[in-house]
Design an enzyme around this catalytic site. Structure first.
Site, PDB file in Angstrom:
ATOM      1  N   CYS A 385      10.426   4.238  -0.670  1.00 21.06           N
ATOM      2  CA  CYS A 385       9.438   4.704  -1.649  1.00 21.06           C
ATOM      3  C   CYS A 385      10.134   5.287  -2.875  1.00 21.06           C
ATOM      4  O   CYS A 385      10.651   4.542  -3.685  1.00 21.06           O
ATOM      5  CB  CYS A 385       8.454   5.674  -0.985  1.00 21.06           C
ATOM      6  SG  CYS A 385       6.862   5.696  -1.831  1.00 21.06           S
ATOM      7  N   HIS A 511       6.541   2.921   3.711  1.00 23.24           N
ATOM      8  CA  HIS A 511       7.224   3.841   4.634  1.00 23.24           C
ATOM      9  C   HIS A 511       7.306   3.231   6.034  1.00 23.24           C
ATOM     10  O   HIS A 511       6.439   3.472   6.875  1.00 23.24           O
ATOM     11  CB  HIS A 511       6.451   5.161   4.721  1.00 23.24           C
ATOM     12  CG  HIS A 511       6.544   5.985   3.483  1.00 23.24           C
ATOM     13  ND1 HIS A 511       7.495   6.958   3.297  1.00 23.24           N
ATOM     14  CD2 HIS A 511       5.810   5.963   2.353  1.00 23.24           C
ATOM     15  CE1 HIS A 511       7.351   7.505   2.103  1.00 23.24           C
ATOM     16  NE2 HIS A 511       6.322   6.920   1.502  1.00 23.24           N
ATOM     17  N   GLU A 513       9.115   4.030   8.423  1.00 23.27           N
ATOM     18  CA  GLU A 513       9.380   5.025   9.481  1.00 23.27           C
ATOM     19  C   GLU A 513       8.133   5.375  10.284  1.00 23.27           C
ATOM     20  O   GLU A 513       8.229   5.784  11.437  1.00 23.27           O
ATOM     21  CB  GLU A 513      10.016   6.294   8.893  1.00 23.27           C
ATOM     22  CG  GLU A 513       9.137   7.155   7.991  1.00 23.27           C
ATOM     23  CD  GLU A 513       9.192   6.767   6.516  1.00 23.27           C
ATOM     24  OE1 GLU A 513       9.471   5.578   6.223  1.00 23.27           O
ATOM     25  OE2 GLU A 513       8.938   7.631   5.658  1.00 23.27           O
TER      26      GLU A 513
HETATM   27  N1  GLN Z   1       6.566  10.179  -5.934  1.00 17.44           N
HETATM   28  C1  GLN Z   1       6.532   8.755  -5.833  1.00 17.44           C
HETATM   29  C2  GLN Z   1       5.135   8.212  -6.075  1.00 17.44           C
HETATM   30  O1  GLN Z   1       4.182   8.943  -6.000  1.00 17.44           O
HETATM   31  C3  GLN Z   1       7.047   8.298  -4.497  1.00 17.44           C
HETATM   32  C4  GLN Z   1       6.199   8.741  -3.348  1.00 17.44           C
HETATM   33  C5  GLN Z   1       6.906   8.666  -2.026  1.00 17.44           C
HETATM   34  O2  GLN Z   1       8.119   8.612  -1.963  1.00 17.44           O
HETATM   35  N2  GLN Z   1       6.158   8.720  -0.959  1.00 17.44           N
HETATM   36  O3  GLN Z   1       4.969   7.062  -6.316  1.00 17.44           O
END
Ligand code: GLN
Length: 555
Positions: A385, A511, A513
């Protein structure tokens, strides 16, 4: 069991918070599944937030995301990892969500002019929602967050009291998780806090049938008898939950203590003996891996709060399990990488580097430096992300020479936002549950590393973000060598990137994970750890070669 018969296990906690109720609830789910029963877990959180999505990771730890896009408590991650139950929004109730629903109904006139009260309106709302989730399983395991005695948890405990009386003793069992502290000065285990905590529960009309005593050493029979005496719990139901060397040992330990037998006896469930062979296998591998160890750097902002990366931590351990290696996880504060002369001094001892998800500006430049180091020095890299965002910025700045490439998430002015707000996010002002959340499909390029890892080209993964790769830079980065190997089916969103001619350089917008389990490790983590192991082997070979060269020159 053919007919779904609404059996409930209520888990409360006493004495202190962080006592391990979540893992106990998950382990109970695992034990019942091992007996062939269909289970689900529900978490009742007494705080007033509608969900934990808006809470600071410094306060609350990880926000676990489900397929249906719910932002939930991290205990739901334990539930999914320990059982085959699929968690959803309905599995995590908070006071805020309950009150919100009741107030909305009241405004709609649904209560026909009644005075709205905690009992019955709030408690009814809680019970209805629990019953709905429980209706599809044999047993529902309910964990009540917080500690008995907290003001906020009273409506939930009252709902539990009512459910116990409405569904009867053969359908409900109450398990209280409590602490037996060892007082070093007196060289004694103390039972008084447990006595008081059970009294508190009794004052709310709940007599626990089983006590799960967290204790850091053996709990002698005499103390079990003393606890039983003061709490009306039979001595065989005073169970010691001693510390375990890894969390996946907990179902085994609790089974040895006879917990699952007590539960099915009380609930009058006929089931087979539990088959825990997969748990034994997992624990054996975890404790005695045959292929050595790898050392992974996790470069992030919340490094002092390990709970913020709970699922990630577990997923890396799962990746180690599949490769039969121990994974040593090293949390590196990204801010510390910003002001040092060379990052190599901080990173050269690791076999692989991972940059996880995150929010806000702080520490971003340190992450970019870590990624540059990994790319240039051919160290396996995995970005998740925000980690993918940083990998894109790093590539844009140092390979495409777009010096001010940045993300629109930071406030410093930049002409080149290679990471920008998702179009549907532009007019959103509310913070709660407004990100791109939950499972989305993704198509992988057939000849990519991503497709080889997944062994398929059609995947679905969970998201939680507002920003994404800005498509106007796709061509430029692609020409410079970056491969956009995972794309949304409508081709609009970049979901995964990789850099060829590197031992392992991969980053994803989602994600992974959240979907890794000890008995079904996620392929991205399996392959990342495999790459780390190859790097560890290369490093030790280089050291051997170096040592030989030195010996030769001495001779
Ligand atoms: N802050 C970034 C976004 O909002 C990444 C979010 C994250 O890593 N879950 O897109």
């Amino acid at each position: 069991m053919n007919k779904r018969s609404n059996k409930f296990i209520f888990i409360t906690g006493g004495v202190v918070s962080s006592i391990g109720k979540g893992l106990a609830a998950a382990s109970i789910g695992a034990l019942l599944e091992a007996r062939g029963l269909k289970v689900t877990n529900i978490k009742l959180d007494p705080y007033i937030n509608v969900d934990p999505g808006t809470m600071s990771p410094f306060q609350h730890g990880e926000v676990f995301v489900t397929d249906d896009g719910a932002e939930t408590d991290l205990d739901l991650g334990h539930y999914e990892r320990f059982t085959s139950a699929q968690m959803a929004q309905a599995n995590n109730l908070t006071s805020g969500r309950i009150y919100d629903a009741v107030i909305t109904k009241e405004r709609q006139g649904k209560y026909l002019g009644a005075t709205i009260q905690v009992i019955p309106h709030i408690t009814n709302e809680i019970k209805e929602r629990v019953l709905e989730v429980a209706s599809t399983v044999d047993v529902a395991v309910l964990e009540i967050g917080g500690t008995v005695g907290d003001i906020e948890s009273l409506p939930f405990l009252e709902a539990v009291r009512q459910m116990r009386s409405e569904h009867g003793p053969q359908n409900t069992v109450s398990i209280h998780v409590t602490l037996i502290p060892y007082i070093a000065a007196a060289e004694e285990l103390k039972t008084k806090p447990t006595q008081h905590s059970v009294k508190e529960l009794l004052s709310l009309g709940i007599q626990p049938e089983i006590l799960l005593c967290r204790v850091d050493r053996e709990l002698p029979k005499s103390l079990r008898q003393k606890i039983a005496h003061f709490t009306n719990v039979p001595v065989e139901a005073v169970i010691a939950a001693t510390d375990v060397s890894c969390i996946y040992e907990l179902p085994i330990k609790l089974q040895e203590e006879g917990l699952d037998r007590l539960i099915v006896d009380r609930l009058n469930i006929w089931s087979r003996q539990p088959d825990l062979s997969k748990w034994h296998k997992t624990v054996k591998r975890l404790l005695t891996p045959s292929q050595g160890q790898v050392s992974v750097a996790l470069v992030g902002k919340y490094v002092h709060l390990r709970d913020s990366y709970k699922s990630l931590h577990e997923a890396l351990i799962h990746g180690g399990l599949e490769n039969d290696v121990a994974v040593q996880l090293n949390y590196v504060d990204s801010e510390e990488l910003e002001n040092i002369e060379n990052v190599e001094s901080k990173l050269d001892k690791f076999d692989a580097i991972l940059v996880p998800g995150g929010f806000g500006e702080r520490g971003l430049e340190g992450k970019i430096r870590a990624i540059k180091y990994a790319r240039e020095n051919r160290v396996p890299f995995f970005g998740i992300c925000l980690g993918m965002h940083m990998a894109v910025i790093e590539y844009a700045r140092h390979v495409c020479l777009i010096a001010d490439a940045n993300t629109a998430e930071v406030c410093c002015p930049s002409e080149h936002h290679v990471i920008d707000l998702l179009p549907e996010q532009r007019n959103i002002r509310d913070k709660g549950a407004t990100m791109r959340l939950g499972a989305y499909p993704c198509v992988l390029a057939p000849d990519s590393l991503g497709a080889r890892i997944y062994e398929t080209t059609a995947i679905s993964e969970r998201h939680r973000h507002r920003f994404e790769f800005a498509n106007e830079y796709r061509e430029q980065l692609e020409k410079a060598g970056m491969v956009f190997c995972g794309i949304s089916p409508d081709k609009q969103l970049v979901e995964m990137i990789e850099i060829p001619n590197h031992p392992y350089f991969l980053a994803c917008q989602f994600h992974p994970e959240f979907k890794s389990k000890p008995h079904k490790p996620h392929p991205l983590f399996v392959h990342f750890i495999r790459a780390a192991k190859a790097q560890a082997d290369r490093r030790s070979q280089a050291q051997t070669d170096g040592a030989t060269a030195v010996n030769c020159s001495i001779n």
